[in-house]
Write an enzyme that holds these catalytic residues in place. Sequence first.
Site, PDB file in Angstrom:
ATOM      1  N   ALA A 122       0.866  -1.188   0.000  1.00 26.85           N
ATOM      2  CA  ALA A 122       0.000   0.000   0.000  1.00 26.85           C
ATOM      3  C   ALA A 122       0.902   1.238   0.000  1.00 26.85           C
ATOM      4  CB  ALA A 122      -0.894  -0.012   1.228  1.00 26.85           C
TER       5      ALA A 122
ATOM      6  N   GLU B 195     -18.296  -2.951   6.843  1.00 25.63           N
ATOM      7  CA  GLU B 195     -17.074  -2.919   7.648  1.00 25.63           C
ATOM      8  C   GLU B 195     -16.772  -1.478   8.062  1.00 25.63           C
ATOM      9  OE1 GLU B 195     -13.423  -3.863   5.511  1.00 25.63           O
ATOM     10  OE2 GLU B 195     -12.677  -4.920   7.274  1.00 25.63           O
TER      11      GLU B 195
ATOM     12  N   CYS C  96      -8.844  -6.970   9.966  1.00 23.96           N
ATOM     13  CA  CYS C  96      -9.928  -7.590   9.184  1.00 23.96           C
ATOM     14  C   CYS C  96     -10.854  -8.422  10.076  1.00 23.96           C
ATOM     15  CB  CYS C  96      -9.349  -8.437   8.069  1.00 23.96           C
ATOM     16  SG  CYS C  96      -8.101  -9.581   8.667  1.00 23.96           S
TER      17      CYS C  96
ATOM     18  N   GLY D  30      -6.683  -7.062   1.164  1.00 23.94           N
ATOM     19  CA  GLY D  30      -7.188  -5.691   1.134  1.00 23.94           C
ATOM     20  C   GLY D  30      -8.701  -5.703   1.205  1.00 23.94           C
ATOM     21  N   SER D  31      -9.294  -4.621   0.754  1.00 27.99           N
ATOM     22  CA  SER D  31     -10.744  -4.488   0.883  1.00 27.99           C
ATOM     23  C   SER D  31     -11.472  -5.405  -0.101  1.00 27.99           C
ATOM     24  CB  SER D  31     -11.141  -3.041   0.620  1.00 27.99           C
ATOM     25  OG  SER D  31     -10.784  -2.703  -0.696  1.00 27.99           O
TER      26      SER D  31
ATOM     27  N   GLU E 183      -7.620 -12.299   0.372  1.00 27.61           N
ATOM     28  CA  GLU E 183      -7.929 -12.143   1.802  1.00 27.61           C
ATOM     29  C   GLU E 183      -8.561 -10.763   1.953  1.00 27.61           C
ATOM     30  OE1 GLU E 183      -7.567 -14.426   4.118  1.00 27.61           O
ATOM     31  OE2 GLU E 183      -6.567 -15.907   2.870  1.00 27.61           O
ATOM     32  N   LEU E 184      -9.878 -10.714   2.126  1.00 30.67           N
ATOM     33  CA  LEU E 184     -10.591  -9.443   1.983  1.00 30.67           C
ATOM     34  C   LEU E 184     -11.222  -8.976   3.307  1.00 30.67           C
ATOM     35  CD1 LEU E 184     -12.163 -10.240  -1.516  1.00 30.67           C
ATOM     36  CD2 LEU E 184      -9.878  -9.416  -0.964  1.00 30.67           C
TER      37      LEU E 184
HETATM   38  P1  NAD Z   1      -7.300  -1.582  -0.272  1.00 26.59           P
HETATM   39  O1  NAD Z   1      -8.153  -2.569  -0.958  1.00 26.59           O
HETATM   40  O2  NAD Z   1      -7.598  -0.144  -0.416  1.00 26.59           O
HETATM   41  O3  NAD Z   1      -5.782  -1.750  -0.749  1.00 26.59           O
HETATM   42  C1  NAD Z   1      -5.091  -2.986  -0.666  1.00 26.59           C
HETATM   43  C2  NAD Z   1      -3.960  -2.994  -1.673  1.00 26.59           C
HETATM   44  O4  NAD Z   1      -4.519  -2.944  -2.983  1.00 26.59           O
HETATM   45  C3  NAD Z   1      -3.016  -1.796  -1.574  1.00 26.59           C
HETATM   46  O5  NAD Z   1      -1.704  -2.218  -1.815  1.00 26.59           O
HETATM   47  C4  NAD Z   1      -3.478  -0.914  -2.720  1.00 26.59           C
HETATM   48  O6  NAD Z   1      -2.430  -0.088  -3.178  1.00 26.59           O
HETATM   49  C5  NAD Z   1      -3.856  -1.954  -3.750  1.00 26.59           C
HETATM   50  N1  NAD Z   1      -4.789  -1.513  -4.795  1.00 26.59           N
HETATM   51  C6  NAD Z   1      -5.627  -0.433  -4.779  1.00 26.59           C
HETATM   52  N2  NAD Z   1      -6.332  -0.368  -5.940  1.00 26.59           N
HETATM   53  C7  NAD Z   1      -5.934  -1.427  -6.690  1.00 26.59           C
HETATM   54  C8  NAD Z   1      -6.306  -1.917  -7.976  1.00 26.59           C
HETATM   55  N3  NAD Z   1      -7.225  -1.308  -8.725  1.00 26.59           N
HETATM   56  N4  NAD Z   1      -5.723  -3.044  -8.427  1.00 26.59           N
HETATM   57  C9  NAD Z   1      -4.794  -3.692  -7.675  1.00 26.59           C
HETATM   58  N5  NAD Z   1      -4.400  -3.269  -6.452  1.00 26.59           N
HETATM   59  C10 NAD Z   1      -4.958  -2.158  -5.964  1.00 26.59           C
HETATM   60  O7  NAD Z   1      -7.268  -2.018   1.259  1.00 26.59           O
HETATM   61  P2  NAD Z   1      -6.593  -1.249   2.477  1.00 26.59           P
HETATM   62  O8  NAD Z   1      -7.423  -0.051   2.791  1.00 26.59           O
HETATM   63  O9  NAD Z   1      -5.126  -1.094   2.222  1.00 26.59           O
HETATM   64  O10 NAD Z   1      -6.734  -2.344   3.645  1.00 26.59           O
HETATM   65  C11 NAD Z   1      -7.856  -2.444   4.459  1.00 26.59           C
HETATM   66  C12 NAD Z   1      -8.758  -3.584   4.013  1.00 26.59           C
HETATM   67  O11 NAD Z   1      -8.027  -4.793   3.984  1.00 26.59           O
HETATM   68  C13 NAD Z   1      -9.928  -3.835   4.953  1.00 26.59           C
HETATM   69  O12 NAD Z   1     -11.086  -4.077   4.209  1.00 26.59           O
HETATM   70  C14 NAD Z   1      -9.499  -5.108   5.697  1.00 26.59           C
HETATM   71  O13 NAD Z   1     -10.567  -5.872   6.219  1.00 26.59           O
HETATM   72  C15 NAD Z   1      -8.767  -5.827   4.635  1.00 26.59           C
HETATM   73  N6  NAD Z   1      -7.849  -6.816   5.225  1.00 26.59           N
HETATM   74  C16 NAD Z   1      -8.119  -8.138   5.088  1.00 26.59           C
HETATM   75  C17 NAD Z   1      -7.281  -9.088   5.684  1.00 26.59           C
HETATM   76  C18 NAD Z   1      -7.553 -10.568   5.563  1.00 26.59           C
HETATM   77  O14 NAD Z   1      -6.656 -11.356   5.872  1.00 26.59           O
HETATM   78  N7  NAD Z   1      -8.728 -10.987   5.129  1.00 26.59           N
HETATM   79  C19 NAD Z   1      -6.173  -8.672   6.425  1.00 26.59           C
HETATM   80  C20 NAD Z   1      -5.939  -7.304   6.534  1.00 26.59           C
HETATM   81  C21 NAD Z   1      -6.773  -6.386   5.920  1.00 26.59           C
END
Ligand code: NAD
Length: 480
Positions: free
Chosen positions: A175, A379, A280, A226-227, A246-247
């Site tokens: 990120a 969330e 998460c 990520g999300s 993992e979302l």
């Molecule tokens: P995010 O989805 O905004 O970003 C995650 C990653 O995706 C970052 O590296 C970002 O730069 C990248 N990204 C953004 N746009 C993209 C695209 N179009 N294509 C490819 N990559 C892209 O998430 P965040 O705000 O960094 O993290 C928080 C989220 O992550 C929360 O929803 C949380 O629940 C989730 N999370 C899940 C787990 C799990 O194990 N299930 C663990 C930690 C966090």
Amino acid sequence: MEFQHYINGQWTASSDGQTMPVVSPATGEVVAVVAKGTRDDVGRAVAAARAAQPAFQKLTAFERADLCHKVADEITKRREALAKHLALEQGKPMQAEAFGEVDTTAKMWRMAAEDAKRLEGTSPQTEDRRKRIVTIRQPRGVVGAITPWNFPLAIPTEYLAPGLVTGNALVWCPAPTVAGLACLLMECIAAAGVPAGIVNLVTGEGAVVGDEIAGHPGIAMVGFTGSSATGSLVGKRAAGKPSLLELGGNAPTLVFADADIKRAAESAGRGAIWNAGQICDSTERILVHRKIHDEFMHELLKVVAEFKLGHPLEATTTLGPMHTAREIVRIESHLADAAKQGAKIVVGGKKAEGLPTGNYFPATVVDGVRPEMLLNHEETFGPVAAVLTFDDEDEAVRIAHGSPTGLAAAVFTSDVGRGFRLGEQLQYGIVNINEGSAYWQLHTPFGGYSGKTSGHGRLGGRYTLEEMTCVKQIVFDIGG
Ligand code: NAD
């Protein structure tokens, strides 16, 4: 601190020379300047990874495990500096949490090393007397890893360590708001003597660097944390490739009238506020049996009152700032929605004044939350404990299933049968009985329930090793 990408064993600028600042949520100051990656940079990283991977695959698991132990040694050597930068760049309190994440990260590199030594194939029975069959696990090839900001050392390690130790090469997009830390972790990997091209780091915007990684034909597998919204884009871009997604989560904790109320309040309260709720499997929703509501609230408020909001480098701080202003906007909108529909904000609920940035948000408890409110079905990802009440088990399950996510849930009860029953029934990848939703042991399978929005695949111990390898069978004709 200034950093560049790390491609093919070299620190290197972006193809167009652009850089971007990384700003501390704690102070508002620039704490790192990193390269702003382009699609060409990803192309260079993939080419380097593809060239380096075949020779790396020939090393034994024991040789690759040695490299992982050396990475862990380098992390431990830099423990203090990493924890300090983690506190400044991500916002978590240094003493209460950042040292813990650094130590866990080192441990994860060591665990991957030891798990890989014991990864085995099989020797299936055969129908034909002339044949013998063995199955082996081989690396996928080049794995793309796209990681979030909430655990900026530990979550990347969930992909990098198992990916490397099973013989893959990796291209990693962290990120952008924690890209300085990614470079510090990359320094540990480089110092450990990992061969050039095996781990490549491209920093930049996810919509450019992450998107290019997900869709690049030279990437054999994608690991994304990520999300749910971004995960669904990544899933489409990576269509046809093996992927680990993992979302997001919105973990419910169900507290029954026969529960140990004090213990339930402690687990749920800490699980809601830890890492400012930016986990998460954070305890986002607490479903309490109506009969014990008042007693539970009394205990919960005591736990939440213990959190001390402040600068993450202050030794007494146990709750740091939210990672970005975007998080605050979402929290405020969920709280406003709840208040408008009649819920009561019992403590917290308003951004703190008089601190160095506008990112500081206090531990918050909302009572009288109902299933139709955003706090229940989306969330929130903030230090907010939302309390709902139920009258019987069926209603509790219905409310718990009122969110589209399916990552983690918790149940507090002294009825073993009910614990087991709900463990089976709840549509979540993890159900903890008499333990908070944020509890997870690193070697066990972690991931979303099928048909929900929390992703697919399992991270943790041998489960990640299995995801990051493919099974091949080799059949021998032995004649005779
Ligand atoms: P995010 O989805 O905004 O970003 C995650 C990653 O995706 C970052 O590296 C970002 O730069 C990248 N990204 C953004 N746009 C993209 C695209 N179009 N294509 C490819 N990559 C892209 O998430 P965040 O705000 O960094 O993290 C928080 C989220 O992550 C929360 O929803 C949380 O629940 C989730 N999370 C899940 C787990 C799990 O194990 N299930 C663990 C930690 C966090």
